[in-house]
Write a protein that holds these residues in place. Structure first.
Motif, PDB file in Angstrom:
ATOM      1  N   ASN A 118       0.856  -1.185   0.000  1.00 35.10           N
ATOM      2  CA  ASN A 118       0.000   0.000   0.000  1.00 35.10           C
ATOM      3  C   ASN A 118       0.898   1.244   0.000  1.00 35.10           C
ATOM      4  OD1 ASN A 118      -1.746   2.113   0.553  1.00 35.10           O
ATOM      5  ND2 ASN A 118      -2.919   0.984   2.067  1.00 35.10           N
ATOM      6  N   LEU A 119       1.145   1.806  -1.164  1.00 40.07           N
ATOM      7  CA  LEU A 119       2.112   2.901  -1.285  1.00 40.07           C
ATOM      8  C   LEU A 119       1.597   4.214  -0.720  1.00 40.07           C
ATOM      9  CD1 LEU A 119       3.521   2.245  -4.876  1.00 40.07           C
ATOM     10  CD2 LEU A 119       4.556   1.635  -2.687  1.00 40.07           C
ATOM     11  N   THR A 120       0.398   4.618  -1.094  1.00 40.00           N
ATOM     12  CA  THR A 120      -0.094   5.911  -0.619  1.00 40.00           C
ATOM     13  C   THR A 120      -0.384   5.879   0.876  1.00 40.00           C
ATOM     14  OG1 THR A 120      -2.383   5.346  -1.221  1.00 40.00           O
ATOM     15  CG2 THR A 120      -1.065   6.526  -2.869  1.00 40.00           C
ATOM     16  N   GLY A 121      -0.892   4.745   1.377  1.00 38.14           N
ATOM     17  CA  GLY A 121      -1.113   4.622   2.824  1.00 38.14           C
ATOM     18  C   GLY A 121       0.188   4.755   3.589  1.00 38.14           C
ATOM     19  N   SER A 122       1.251   4.111   3.070  1.00 38.77           N
ATOM     20  CA  SER A 122       2.562   4.213   3.712  1.00 38.77           C
ATOM     21  C   SER A 122       3.081   5.632   3.656  1.00 38.77           C
ATOM     22  CB  SER A 122       3.554   3.274   3.011  1.00 38.77           C
ATOM     23  OG  SER A 122       3.113   1.931   3.054  1.00 38.77           O
ATOM     24  N   GLY A 123       2.876   6.300   2.516  1.00 42.73           N
ATOM     25  CA  GLY A 123       3.340   7.671   2.369  1.00 42.73           C
ATOM     26  C   GLY A 123       2.677   8.621   3.341  1.00 42.73           C
ATOM     27  N   LEU A 124       1.380   8.437   3.561  1.00 44.68           N
ATOM     28  CA  LEU A 124       0.666   9.294   4.509  1.00 44.68           C
ATOM     29  C   LEU A 124       1.205   9.107   5.923  1.00 44.68           C
ATOM     30  CD1 LEU A 124      -3.012   8.904   3.222  1.00 44.68           C
ATOM     31  CD2 LEU A 124      -1.527  10.904   2.986  1.00 44.68           C
ATOM     32  N   VAL A 125       1.497   7.858   6.294  1.00 43.26           N
ATOM     33  CA  VAL A 125       2.049   7.583   7.623  1.00 43.26           C
ATOM     34  C   VAL A 125       3.397   8.270   7.790  1.00 43.26           C
ATOM     35  CG1 VAL A 125       2.944   5.796   9.167  1.00 43.26           C
ATOM     36  CG2 VAL A 125       0.826   5.390   7.905  1.00 43.26           C
ATOM     37  N   VAL A 126       4.264   8.141   6.787  1.00 37.94           N
ATOM     38  CA  VAL A 126       5.603   8.745   6.852  1.00 37.94           C
ATOM     39  C   VAL A 126       5.511  10.267   6.918  1.00 37.94           C
ATOM     40  CG1 VAL A 126       7.765   9.085   5.597  1.00 37.94           C
ATOM     41  CG2 VAL A 126       6.722   6.808   5.698  1.00 37.94           C
ATOM     42  N   ALA A 127       4.687  10.850   6.046  1.00 39.27           N
ATOM     43  CA  ALA A 127       4.593  12.311   5.976  1.00 39.27           C
ATOM     44  C   ALA A 127       4.062  12.912   7.268  1.00 39.27           C
ATOM     45  CB  ALA A 127       3.702  12.718   4.800  1.00 39.27           C
ATOM     46  N   PHE A 128       2.983  12.342   7.802  1.00 42.64           N
ATOM     47  CA  PHE A 128       2.398  12.906   9.025  1.00 42.64           C
ATOM     48  C   PHE A 128       3.250  12.586  10.253  1.00 42.64           C
ATOM     49  CE2 PHE A 128      -1.482  13.030   6.352  1.00 42.64           C
ATOM     50  CZ  PHE A 128      -1.767  14.379   6.505  1.00 42.64           C
ATOM     51  N   SER A 129       3.978  11.479  10.237  1.00 44.02           N
ATOM     52  CA  SER A 129       4.901  11.188  11.333  1.00 44.02           C
ATOM     53  C   SER A 129       6.025  12.203  11.353  1.00 44.02           C
ATOM     54  CB  SER A 129       5.481   9.774  11.186  1.00 44.02           C
ATOM     55  OG  SER A 129       4.477   8.793  11.299  1.00 44.02           O
ATOM     56  N   ASN A 130       6.542  12.528  10.184  1.00 49.97           N
ATOM     57  CA  ASN A 130       7.613  13.528  10.080  1.00 49.97           C
ATOM     58  C   ASN A 130       7.139  14.887  10.586  1.00 49.97           C
ATOM     59  OD1 ASN A 130      10.259  14.571   8.838  1.00 49.97           O
ATOM     60  ND2 ASN A 130       8.730  15.803   7.774  1.00 49.97           N
ATOM     61  N   SER A 131       5.951  15.304  10.168  1.00 52.62           N
ATOM     62  CA  SER A 131       5.432  16.608  10.599  1.00 52.62           C
ATOM     63  C   SER A 131       5.128  16.619  12.094  1.00 52.62           C
ATOM     64  CB  SER A 131       4.173  16.958   9.798  1.00 52.62           C
ATOM     65  OG  SER A 131       4.500  17.195   8.441  1.00 52.62           O
ATOM     66  N   SER A 132       4.621  15.503  12.604  1.00 54.77           N
ATOM     67  CA  SER A 132       4.341  15.412  14.041  1.00 54.77           C
ATOM     68  C   SER A 132       5.618  15.566  14.850  1.00 54.77           C
ATOM     69  CB  SER A 132       3.675  14.070  14.373  1.00 54.77           C
ATOM     70  OG  SER A 132       2.433  13.944  13.709  1.00 54.77           O
ATOM     71  N   PHE A 133       6.708  14.958  14.360  1.00 53.12           N
ATOM     72  CA  PHE A 133       7.980  15.081  15.067  1.00 53.12           C
ATOM     73  C   PHE A 133       8.475  16.525  15.022  1.00 53.12           C
ATOM     74  CE2 PHE A 133      12.486  14.900  15.851  1.00 53.12           C
ATOM     75  CZ  PHE A 133      12.601  13.955  16.844  1.00 53.12           C
ATOM     76  N   GLU A 134       8.264  17.204  13.901  1.00 52.76           N
ATOM     77  CA  GLU A 134       8.686  18.603  13.802  1.00 52.76           C
ATOM     78  C   GLU A 134       7.954  19.467  14.827  1.00 52.76           C
ATOM     79  OE1 GLU A 134      10.461  19.530   9.489  1.00 52.76           O
ATOM     80  OE2 GLU A 134       8.287  19.659   9.581  1.00 52.76           O
ATOM     81  N   ILE A 135       6.656  19.248  14.952  1.00 50.30           N
ATOM     82  CA  ILE A 135       5.882  20.021  15.928  1.00 50.30           C
ATOM     83  C   ILE A 135       6.341  19.692  17.344  1.00 50.30           C
ATOM     84  CG2 ILE A 135       3.575  20.419  16.868  1.00 50.30           C
ATOM     85  CD1 ILE A 135       2.512  19.872  14.010  1.00 50.30           C
ATOM     86  N   LEU A 136       6.596  18.405  17.605  1.00 53.11           N
ATOM     87  CA  LEU A 136       7.111  18.001  18.913  1.00 53.11           C
ATOM     88  C   LEU A 136       8.450  18.675  19.189  1.00 53.11           C
ATOM     89  CD1 LEU A 136       6.656  16.029  21.347  1.00 53.11           C
ATOM     90  CD2 LEU A 136       8.086  14.384  20.104  1.00 53.11           C
ATOM     91  N   ALA A 137       9.300  18.737  18.168  1.00 51.56           N
ATOM     92  CA  ALA A 137      10.597  19.411  18.319  1.00 51.56           C
ATOM     93  C   ALA A 137      10.402  20.885  18.631  1.00 51.56           C
ATOM     94  CB  ALA A 137      11.426  19.240  17.053  1.00 51.56           C
ATOM     95  N   GLY A 138       9.438  21.517  17.966  1.00 56.34           N
ATOM     96  CA  GLY A 138       9.165  22.927  18.237  1.00 56.34           C
ATOM     97  C   GLY A 138       8.743  23.160  19.672  1.00 56.34           C
ATOM     98  N   ILE A 139       7.916  22.268  20.199  1.00 55.77           N
ATOM     99  CA  ILE A 139       7.480  22.384  21.598  1.00 55.77           C
ATOM    100  C   ILE A 139       8.664  22.263  22.543  1.00 55.77           C
ATOM    101  CG2 ILE A 139       6.123  21.258  23.410  1.00 55.77           C
ATOM    102  CD1 ILE A 139       4.100  20.504  21.205  1.00 55.77           C
ATOM    103  N   GLY A 140       9.492  21.241  22.325  1.00 58.23           N
ATOM    104  CA  GLY A 140      10.641  21.032  23.201  1.00 58.23           C
ATOM    105  C   GLY A 140      11.648  22.162  23.134  1.00 58.23           C
ATOM    106  N   VAL A 141      11.957  22.615  21.915  1.00 52.02           N
ATOM    107  CA  VAL A 141      12.956  23.663  21.741  1.00 52.02           C
ATOM    108  C   VAL A 141      12.479  24.977  22.361  1.00 52.02           C
ATOM    109  CG1 VAL A 141      14.059  25.149  20.021  1.00 52.02           C
ATOM    110  CG2 VAL A 141      14.082  22.665  19.721  1.00 52.02           C
ATOM    111  N   PHE A 142      11.226  25.360  22.095  1.00 48.68           N
ATOM    112  CA  PHE A 142      10.778  26.664  22.587  1.00 48.68           C
ATOM    113  C   PHE A 142      10.450  26.656  24.078  1.00 48.68           C
ATOM    114  CE2 PHE A 142      10.961  28.212  18.386  1.00 48.68           C
ATOM    115  CZ  PHE A 142      11.061  29.590  18.534  1.00 48.68           C
TER     116      PHE A 142
END
Length: 508
Positions: A252-276
Motif C-alpha cells: 500500500n504505497l499511498t497509505g505508507s506515504g501518509l504515515v511517513v509524511a504525518f509522522s515527520n510533521s508530528s515530530f517537527e511540531i514536537l521538536a518545536g514544543i521542546g525547543v521553545f
C-alpha cells in the motif's frame, strides 16, 4: 539473469526506515525557528497547505517511480527513458555531497553527547565550540590544518555507517531503523516532557504558537513553508525512490506515504514544543524576551543548548538526551543518504553489496576526512550545505518533475500504478499538484536563490570559498552525472528495460 533486488521484510520496516530518513537534524533545529519567524501559530496554515499540495504529492511520485521501475535513481530514470539517466546520477551526486558533510555534524553530536556528562564547554559555549572544539582559523580562507577531536569521531561515524550498509537493506538498514526510530521517539519524548516543567516554558510556548495572522499575506512565508516541507521529507534526491524499490508488488504505497509524511510533521511540531519550552527557560533566567535567545541550526544545537544545559538543574541528563537524539536522528538519515549512492553503483557496475559499500564509502570517507576536520571546516560545511540544499536539490527536483510530467507525460501512468496497489486513491488533483503547483514553487525558490547568491555571495564568506565549494561543487556534480550516464552498464539491454518487481519481498 537479472541481479535479485533486495527487499524489506515487511511494510512496517519500510515505514520505520523512511521515517528514520525523513526525521533528521533539520526537524530539530530548523523547523522551530522557521515556524517562529514566519508567523508562529499562523505558520501552520501554509505549512499544512504545503504538506498537502507539495510534500505528500512528491513523496507519492518518488514511491511510484521506485516501486514501478525497481532500481536506484539512475536505473529508474533510464527505464523511463534512456536519456533521462543523467537525472538519476544528478540525484546520486547530490546525495554523495550531502553525505560527505552530514557525517561531520553527526560526529559533532557524538562528541557533545559525551561533553554533556561534565558540561565540558564551560561558561562560554560559543568560544568553546568554535575555538576549543573546532579550532577554526578566522584568518584562513581555506586550510587543511588537522583537528583530531573532530576527525576521530568522524571516522567512527563512517565505520558505523558502512557497517550497517554492508549488512544490506533488511539486516542492516531495516534492523537499525527498528531499534533507532522508536528509541529516538522515546528519548525526544522524555526531553520534551522535561522541558515543559522548566520555569519560563509557558512563555516559550506562547512565543512559538502565538499566531500572527497578518503575515499570511506575505508570499515569503508561503515559500518558507514549502521549503521546510520540501527539505524535511527527504524527497527528490533519491532516498525515497530507492527505499520504495525494495517493496513488494502489493504494498500500500499511498497509505505508507501518509504515515511517513504525518509522522515527520508530528515530530517537527514536537521538536518545536521542546525547543521553545527550553528557550523560554533560557529567556526567563536571563531576564530577557524569548526573541532575544532564539537561534537556529548549528548555533542552536552547539551553542544555545549547551548554555541552557549548564544553567538548569540536572542539565547533564538533559544534554545527554538532547545530543543522543541528535546522534540517532542524524545517523538514520546518514545511512539512507549513502544507500542511494551504494544502490546506484551496485546497479551500474553489477557488483556485490560489500564491494559497492566499501568503494562508495571509502571515497566518501576520504573526502569527508580531508575537508571537514580542519581549521576551516565549519565555513566549508556551511557553504556546501547551503548550495546542496537550496540549489542542488531544488534544481534536480525541478528538472525531474519537468521531464516526468511534461516531457515524458508519465504522471497518468504513475497515478494508475499507485492506485492499483493503494488504499488512498489519487486523481487529477495529484497530477496538478505535482505537474503545476510544485514546479512553480520550486522554480521561484531556485531563481530567487541563484540571483541572491550571485548578487550577495554567501554569509560574507570569501568569494573563492563560495565559488569553489558552492558553485564549483554543484557544477562538478552535474558534469560527473553526464559522464556516468554515458558509462556502459554491466547489465544486458533486456535487464535494463525490465521494470517489473522481483518476487523477493512480495505481498508485504
Amino acid at each position: 539473469m537479472e541481479r535479485q533486488q533486495e527487499a524489506w521484510s515487511g511494510r512496517t520496516v519500510f515505514i520505520l526506515a523512511a521515517i528514520g530518513s525523513a526525521v533528521g537534524l533539520g526537524n530539530i533545529w530548523r523547523f522551530p525557528y522557521v515556524a517562529y519567524t514566519n508567523g508562529g501559530g499562523a505558520f501552520f496554515v501554509p505549512y499544512l497547505v504545503a504538506l498537502l499540495t507539495a510534500g505528500i504529492p512528491l513523496l507519492f511520485l518518488d514511491y511510484s517511480l521506485g516501486h514501478k521501475f525497481r532500481g536506484s535513481p539512475p536505473l529508474v530514470f533510464r527505464r523511463l527513458h534512456k536519456r533521462a539517466e543523467i537525472i538519476g546520477w544528478w540525484q546520486v551526486g547530490i546525495s554523495f555531497v550531502i553525505g560527505v558533510y552530514y557525517a561531520v555534524i553527526v560526529a559533532w553530536a557524538i562528541r557533545y553527547f559525551f561533553f554533556s556528562f561534565n558540561e565540558a564547554w564551560g561558561s562560554d559555549p560559543a568560544t568553546f565550540f568554535v575555538n576549543d572544539f573546532l579550532k577554526q582559523d578566522d584568518d584562513a580562507t581555506f586550510a587543511l590544518g588537522f583537528v583530531p577531536g573532530v576527525a576521530f569521531p568522524l571516522l567512527a561515524v563512517w565505520v558505523l555507517t558502512l557497517a550497517v550498509l554492508v549488512f544490506g537493506v533488511q539486516k542492516g538498514i531495516g534492523a537499525t531503523a527498528r531499534v533507532f526510530v522508536p528509541l529516538l521517539i522515546v528519548l525526544f519524548g522524555v526531553l520534551v516532557v522535561r522541558s515543559l516543567f522548566l520555569d519560563g516554558a509557558g512563555a516559550g510556548l506562547d512565543a512559538f504558537f502565538q499566531p500572527n495572522w497578518s503575515i499570511l499575506t506575505d508570499p515569503t512565508v508561503w515559500i518558507a513553508a514549502y521549503g521546510q516541507i520540501f527539505f524535511s521529507l527527504s524527497v527528490a534526491f533519491g532516498i525515497m525512490l530507492t527505499y520504495s524499490s525494495y517493496l513488494g508488488r502489493k504494498t500500500n504505497l499511498t497509505g505508507s506515504g501518509l504515515v511517513v509524511a504525518f509522522s515527520n510533521s508530528s515530530f517537527e511540531i514536537l521538536a518545536g514544543i521542546g525547543v521553545f519550552a527550553t528557550l523560554g527557560y533560557m529567556a526567563n533566567i536571563s531576564g530577557v524576551a524569548v526573541d532575544e535567545v532564539v537561534e537556529s541550526g548549528i548555533g542552536l544545537a552547539f551553542v544555545a543548548f549547551p548554555a541552557i544545559i549548564s544553567s538548569m538543574p540536572g542539565g547533564a541528563l538533559f544534554g545527554v538526551l538532547f545530543f543522543g537524539a541528535l546522534v540517532i536522528a542524524g545517523f538514520t538519515s546518514m545511512v539512507s543518504i549513502i544507500q542511494v549512492c551504494v544502490a546506484a553503483v551496485e546497479d551500474k557496475l553489477g557488483i556485490d553489496r560489500i564491494h559497492a559499500v566499501l568503494g562508495v564509502g571509502g571515497v566518501s570517507a576520504v573526502i569527508s576526512l580531508l575537508l571537514f576536520p580542519t581549521v576551516t571546516g565549519l565555513n566549508v560545511l556551511d557553504v556546501v550545505d547551503n548550495f546542496a540544499n537550496n540549489i542542488g536539490i531544488v534544481g534536480v527536483a525541478l528538472v525531474a518533475i519537468a521531464v516526468v510530467a511534461w516531457a515524458l507525460r508519465r504522471l497518468p501512468d504513475l497515478e494508475n500504478h499507485l492506485n492499483s496497489v493503494s488504499s488512498f486513491k489519487l486523481g487529477i488533483a495529484w497530477r496538478l499538484f505535482v505537474g503545476v503547483v510544485t514546479p512553480a514553487v520550486l522554480a521561484f525558490m531556485l531563481i530567487t536563490e541563484i540571483v541572491e547568491r550571485i548578487q550577495d555571495g554567501y554569509g560574507g564568506l570569501p568569494s573563492g570559498l563560495v565559488v569553489t565549494f558552492g558553485w564549483g561543487a554543484q557544477i562538478l556534480v552535474i558534469v560527473v552525472a553526464v559522464l556516468l550516464s554515458f558509462t556502459p552498464w554491466r547489465r544486458t539491454e533486456v535487464e535494463l528495460e525490465h521494470s517489473e518487481p522481483t518476487k523477493a519481498g512480495e505481498n508485504l
